[in-house]
Design an enzyme around this catalytic site. Structure first.
Site, short mmCIF file in Angstrom:
data_model
loop_
_atom_site.label_atom_id
_atom_site.label_comp_id
_atom_site.label_asym_id
_atom_site.label_seq_id
_atom_site.Cartn_x
_atom_site.Cartn_y
_atom_site.Cartn_z
N LYS A 144 0.84 -1.21 0.00
CA LYS A 144 0.00 0.00 0.00
C LYS A 144 0.87 1.25 0.00
O LYS A 144 0.62 2.22 -0.72
CB LYS A 144 -0.95 -0.01 1.21
CG LYS A 144 -2.04 -1.06 1.08
CD LYS A 144 -2.90 -1.23 2.33
CE LYS A 144 -3.87 -2.40 2.13
NZ LYS A 144 -4.82 -2.61 3.23
N GLN A 183 -4.63 -1.20 9.58
CA GLN A 183 -4.63 -2.56 9.02
C GLN A 183 -5.21 -3.55 10.02
O GLN A 183 -4.85 -3.55 11.20
CB GLN A 183 -3.19 -2.95 8.62
CG GLN A 183 -3.09 -4.25 7.85
CD GLN A 183 -3.66 -4.17 6.43
OE1 GLN A 183 -3.84 -3.09 5.87
NE2 GLN A 183 -3.96 -5.31 5.85
N ASP A 211 -11.18 3.06 4.10
CA ASP A 211 -11.50 1.63 4.10
C ASP A 211 -13.01 1.41 4.03
O ASP A 211 -13.46 0.29 3.77
CB ASP A 211 -11.01 1.00 5.41
CG ASP A 211 -9.77 0.15 5.23
OD1 ASP A 211 -9.59 -0.40 4.14
OD2 ASP A 211 -9.00 0.03 6.20
N1 L34 Z 1 -7.98 -2.15 7.34
N2 L34 Z 1 -7.37 -4.30 6.85
C1 L34 Z 1 -7.83 -3.12 6.42
N3 L34 Z 1 -8.16 -2.86 5.14
C2 L34 Z 1 -8.00 -3.84 4.20
O1 L34 Z 1 -8.39 -3.61 2.95
C3 L34 Z 1 -7.48 -5.08 4.58
N4 L34 Z 1 -7.22 -6.09 3.69
C4 L34 Z 1 -7.48 -7.47 4.10
C5 L34 Z 1 -6.74 -7.69 5.44
N5 L34 Z 1 -6.82 -6.55 6.33
C6 L34 Z 1 -7.21 -5.30 5.94
C7 L34 Z 1 -6.22 -6.08 2.78
O2 L34 Z 1 -5.58 -5.07 2.51
C8 L34 Z 1 -6.87 -8.25 2.98
N6 L34 Z 1 -6.04 -7.30 2.25
C9 L34 Z 1 -5.18 -7.65 1.18
C10 L34 Z 1 -4.43 -6.70 0.51
C11 L34 Z 1 -3.59 -7.04 -0.54
C12 L34 Z 1 -3.49 -8.33 -0.93
C13 L34 Z 1 -4.22 -9.30 -0.28
C14 L34 Z 1 -5.07 -8.96 0.77
C15 L34 Z 1 -2.54 -8.67 -2.04
O3 L34 Z 1 -1.88 -7.82 -2.57
N7 L34 Z 1 -2.41 -9.95 -2.43
C16 L34 Z 1 -1.51 -10.35 -3.46
C17 L34 Z 1 -0.43 -11.27 -2.89
C18 L34 Z 1 0.39 -10.57 -1.86
C19 L34 Z 1 1.39 -11.48 -1.16
O4 L34 Z 1 2.27 -12.01 -1.83
O5 L34 Z 1 1.27 -11.63 0.07
C20 L34 Z 1 -2.30 -11.08 -4.54
O6 L34 Z 1 -1.85 -11.08 -5.69
O7 L34 Z 1 -3.35 -11.65 -4.20
#
Ligand code: L34
Length: 296
Positions: A54, A98, A121
């Site tokens: 982010k 987060q 959010d």
């Molecule tokens: N306050 N908490 C708050 N806001 C959010 O919107 C989130 N979320 C969830 C968990 N807690 C939070 C996220 O940001 C889940 N989440 C999130 C964000 C990004 C990715 C997955 C979940 C992401 O970028 N996933 C990548 C893989 C990343 C890796 O290698 O770990 C993908 O391609 O799916």
């Protein structure tokens, strides 16, 4: 024929390009730079990885961005004070705490403490309520990302049978609400399944669009999917390490088998995840515009 892959990575890239230009235009016309603070409590590896992404993205878009990391044992009162500081900081338009938070901190209290105008959010009860009545300023990032994936791949939601697996406050409930609205990119017939559902497959097999946010691998198998369905896999499960020491990920859907049956499917990684991050950026630009009274 195996399903078409819906690339969140590609669509996110396109939207970020649009947001970069919008940010430049905002700067030019008003002198305002979108400001985002991401607050991370503790060092949960998944949270660290998401918050790092982010921060990186917000910098690429030219935001004023602050990473505020706090120890896992921070007192609830001190976290609330920190939020209040950013509520009153005019250079900050978006505040993200987060989740999950350590057990000794009351998550609801923390979400209530964020100024709804800076709640990028969309988790504050005021914004949850606004979403319910179709008046949202900020859609929660993961559901907003899912809606954008559907719109930008030309999946028709109007009148579609949508089944959501999972009823969390951050994915299941809001995506159901979004797609239910009598609006463009929505207007679907929505069913929500959860751990109390008697016959999950009965419902999922009827879905033209199946959105899975169950939080466990293989929650949806091929026999539960209708031929030709569009499948959105929201799960991000860590199932070990690659030899290079990176986390090995899988979604909530039995990808290989479901791929043979679906018309289109999102991969994990590279599906919904990158969209979540991009929607946070979109909300932050919107927050800055609203604060500036800028319509362009
Ligand atoms: N306050 N908490 C708050 N806001 C959010 O919107 C989130 N979320 C969830 C968990 N807690 C939070 C996220 O940001 C889940 N989440 C999130 C964000 C990004 C990715 C997955 C979940 C992401 O970028 N996933 C990548 C893989 C990343 C890796 O290698 O770990 C993908 O391609 O799916």
């Amino acid at each position: 024929m195996p399903a078409k892959l819906i690339s969140g990575t590609e669509i996110a890239k396109m939207i970020r390009e649009e947001l970069k230009q919008e940010t430049e235009r905002l700067k030019e016309k008003t002198g305002i730079v979108p400001g985002l603070v991401t607050i991370l409590v503790g060092e949960n590896p998944a949270s660290v990885s998401y918050v790092t992404a982010k921060q990186k993205t917000s910098k690429e878009l030219g935001f004023h961005s602050i990473q505020d990391s706090q120890p896992a044992d921070i007192k609830e009162a001190d976290l609330l004070k920190l939020i209040d500081k950013y509520n009153h900081d005019p250079s900050i338009h978006g505040i993200l705490v987060q989740l999950p938070l350590p057990k000794h901190i009351n998550e609801t209290k923390v979400l209530y403490a964020i100024d709804p105008k800076k709640d990028v959010d969309g988790f504050h009860p005021v914004n949850v309520g606004k979403l319910m009545i179709g008046e949202a300023d900020y859609l929660p990032c993961t559901p907003a990302g899912i809606q954008q994936l559907l719109i930008r791949t030309g999946v028709k939601t109007d009148g579609a049978e949508v089944v959501v697996v999972g009823r969390s406050n951050i994915v299941g409930k809001p995506i159901a609400n979004i797609l239910l609205q009598k609006q463009k990119g929505a207007n679907a017939t929505v069913t929500i399944c959860h751990t109390g559902t008697k016959d999950m497959a009965f419902h999922t097999r009827r879905a033209e669009i199946l959105i899975v946010a169950a939080g466990k691998p293989n929650a949806v198998t091929a026999d539960m999917v209708k031929e030709g369905a569009v499948v959105i896999d929201v799960g991000v499960n860590r199932i070990g390490m690659t030899p290079e020491g990176k986390a090995k990920l899988c979604g909530d859907v039995d990808f290989e088998a479901v791929r043979e049956k679906a018309a289109a499917i999102t991969p994990v990684p590279g599906g919904v995840g990158p969209m979540t991050i991009t929607m946070l950026m979109m909300n932050t630009v919107k927050a800055a515009k609203l604060a500036a009274g800028f319509q362009g």
